[in-house]
Design an enzyme around this catalytic site. Sequence first.
Site, PDB file in Angstrom:
ATOM      1  N   TYR A 114      -9.917  28.727 -19.715  1.00  0.00           N
ATOM      2  CA  TYR A 114     -10.307  30.133 -19.501  1.00  0.00           C
ATOM      3  C   TYR A 114     -11.591  30.224 -18.688  1.00  0.00           C
ATOM      4  O   TYR A 114     -12.645  29.773 -19.114  1.00  0.00           O
ATOM      5  CB  TYR A 114     -10.464  30.852 -20.848  1.00  0.00           C
ATOM      6  CG  TYR A 114      -9.173  30.838 -21.643  1.00  0.00           C
ATOM      7  CD1 TYR A 114      -8.055  31.519 -21.182  1.00  0.00           C
ATOM      8  CD2 TYR A 114      -9.067  30.104 -22.824  1.00  0.00           C
ATOM      9  CE1 TYR A 114      -6.857  31.489 -21.885  1.00  0.00           C
ATOM     10  CE2 TYR A 114      -7.870  30.070 -23.535  1.00  0.00           C
ATOM     11  CZ  TYR A 114      -6.773  30.767 -23.053  1.00  0.00           C
ATOM     12  OH  TYR A 114      -5.592  30.727 -23.745  1.00  0.00           O
TER      13      TYR A 114
ATOM     14  N   ARG B 205     -14.588  39.259 -23.410  1.00  0.00           N
ATOM     15  CA  ARG B 205     -14.879  37.848 -23.182  1.00  0.00           C
ATOM     16  C   ARG B 205     -16.164  37.419 -23.900  1.00  0.00           C
ATOM     17  O   ARG B 205     -16.200  36.359 -24.538  1.00  0.00           O
ATOM     18  CB  ARG B 205     -15.000  37.587 -21.676  1.00  0.00           C
ATOM     19  CG  ARG B 205     -15.440  36.187 -21.278  1.00  0.00           C
ATOM     20  CD  ARG B 205     -14.457  35.117 -21.711  1.00  0.00           C
ATOM     21  NE  ARG B 205     -14.812  33.804 -21.165  1.00  0.00           N
ATOM     22  CZ  ARG B 205     -14.307  32.667 -21.596  1.00  0.00           C
ATOM     23  NH1 ARG B 205     -13.406  32.647 -22.561  1.00  0.00           N
ATOM     24  NH2 ARG B 205     -14.665  31.524 -21.053  1.00  0.00           N
TER      25      ARG B 205
ATOM     26  N   ASP C  57     -11.160  22.524 -18.463  1.00  0.00           N
ATOM     27  CA  ASP C  57     -11.201  23.719 -19.298  1.00  0.00           C
ATOM     28  C   ASP C  57     -10.222  24.741 -18.712  1.00  0.00           C
ATOM     29  O   ASP C  57      -9.831  24.645 -17.531  1.00  0.00           O
ATOM     30  CB  ASP C  57     -12.625  24.289 -19.314  1.00  0.00           C
ATOM     31  CG  ASP C  57     -12.677  25.640 -19.995  1.00  0.00           C
ATOM     32  OD1 ASP C  57     -12.233  25.733 -21.157  1.00  0.00           O
ATOM     33  OD2 ASP C  57     -13.141  26.615 -19.372  1.00  0.00           O
TER      34      ASP C  57
ATOM     35  N   SER D 212      -8.916  22.902 -24.254  1.00  0.00           N
ATOM     36  CA  SER D 212      -9.339  24.300 -24.406  1.00  0.00           C
ATOM     37  C   SER D 212      -9.626  24.661 -25.851  1.00  0.00           C
ATOM     38  O   SER D 212      -9.072  24.063 -26.785  1.00  0.00           O
ATOM     39  CB  SER D 212      -8.194  25.193 -23.887  1.00  0.00           C
ATOM     40  OG  SER D 212      -8.444  26.550 -24.164  1.00  0.00           O
ATOM     41  N   ASN D 213     -10.494  25.672 -26.017  1.00  0.00           N
ATOM     42  CA  ASN D 213     -10.662  26.313 -27.323  1.00  0.00           C
ATOM     43  C   ASN D 213      -9.411  27.094 -27.714  1.00  0.00           C
ATOM     44  O   ASN D 213      -9.220  27.418 -28.890  1.00  0.00           O
ATOM     45  CB  ASN D 213     -11.862  27.273 -27.296  1.00  0.00           C
ATOM     46  CG  ASN D 213     -13.170  26.590 -27.698  1.00  0.00           C
ATOM     47  OD1 ASN D 213     -13.168  25.510 -28.270  1.00  0.00           O
ATOM     48  ND2 ASN D 213     -14.293  27.240 -27.388  1.00  0.00           N
TER      49      ASN D 213
END
Lengths: 218, 218
Positions: A10, A39, A8, A114-115
């Site tokens: 972030y 966030r 991942d 990642s998103n």
Amino acid sequence: MIKAYVFDVYGTLFDVHSVIHKCNQFFPHKGSKISHTWREKQLEYSYLRQLMGNYTSFSTVTKDALRYAVHKHGEQLDPQTEKELFHAYFHLDPYPEVKEVLSQLQHKKLAVFSNGSHDMLDPLIAQSELHHLFDEIISVDEIQQFKPTLASYEHARKCLNVKPEEVLFMSSNGWDITGAKNYGFQTAWINRHHLPVEELNLEPHTIYSNLSGILEWE
Amino acid sequence: MIKAYVFDVYGTLFDVHSVIHKCNQFFPHKGSKISHTWREKQLEYSYLRQLMGNYTSFSTVTKDALRYAVHKHGEQLDPQTEKELFHAYFHLDPYPEVKEVLSQLQHKKLAVFSNGSHDMLDPLIAQSELHHLFDEIISVDEIQQFKPTLASYEHARKCLNVKPEEVLFMSSNGWDITGAKNYGFQTAWINRHHLPVEELNLEPHTIYSNLSGILEWE
């Protein structure tokens, strides 16, 4: 036998709260509060849009969350400030051990998953000088399914052409590790903030306080 | 022309943070922190379970979130304390204007529609002496689809046998109002905590600081 190490981005490779300094420049003394709300809302908006069937890219979600965070802390956001704060996401600090750990795993298949959409992910990884250490940069945006849906992890597996159990997935985000275990990956939770295990009946296979711990999987 | 007035429960009719007093009894000076984490994780776990395809009832989600919250704030939770704190959710305080507003709308069809399962929703509404004011108690648990999925709001509409635009939906939760508007209900956001509008491109039709405002829709 692990064939692919998947990271991942972030919170795991990069510290999302390295934007605090930039936030403080525009909103003195409110940088930390704005960054934390930013966030939280970024994650919440990704969940909500997926649940509502209203997918949009993580770069839009990130800008939307920033606007909410600034308003919540009693400030206004003009377009130029929005642009500069959003660009801070292209210059996040990698955690100190990241480069060394990735360097030691160069004989393995390494990927980020990642998103984040490529428009924010690619510049971040390029400027960090980590780009040459990865074999693949995989974004959920390619199929418009945010983590932690089953379809998102399945997409990463397909890109890597391995079986679920041949992947070791690393994330500092409890919800992401839960989703990866739910799908069938091996999971290492990088518990940087000494948080409790999520109460979702899907405990991570292993827990480390930073990425150096994963070298024992070799 | 509004035919059904539909109310969210937690945060809208009842104050979820009325559990602080009970939390303080077991964990002195930590009640407020535990209660706020408890609520945040309760929502997060409902989103995550829906996204992962791992539905479980809101009563289980609520107990899981309580366990996480207590651990996060450095405490342990024995089974008896867990039971007593969970039971505090059966005795939440209704907001002061609720009974009067519902009483003035008795010539209309009134319903509650909640993520709560009947095992926690029914005792709460019964003990509050509001039960006789509602025509229907609708839970997403009947179809195992948490709000804000489209399917959840569609279930409420079917139960009430009306068109989407004939429903006025009230919630204090920004994400819930967003989901209801996304589905097609008329929406009144009860913004009890003076928060900014969610940045999800689905602004509520009207905003009030408490439920009294909705009487102008008559």
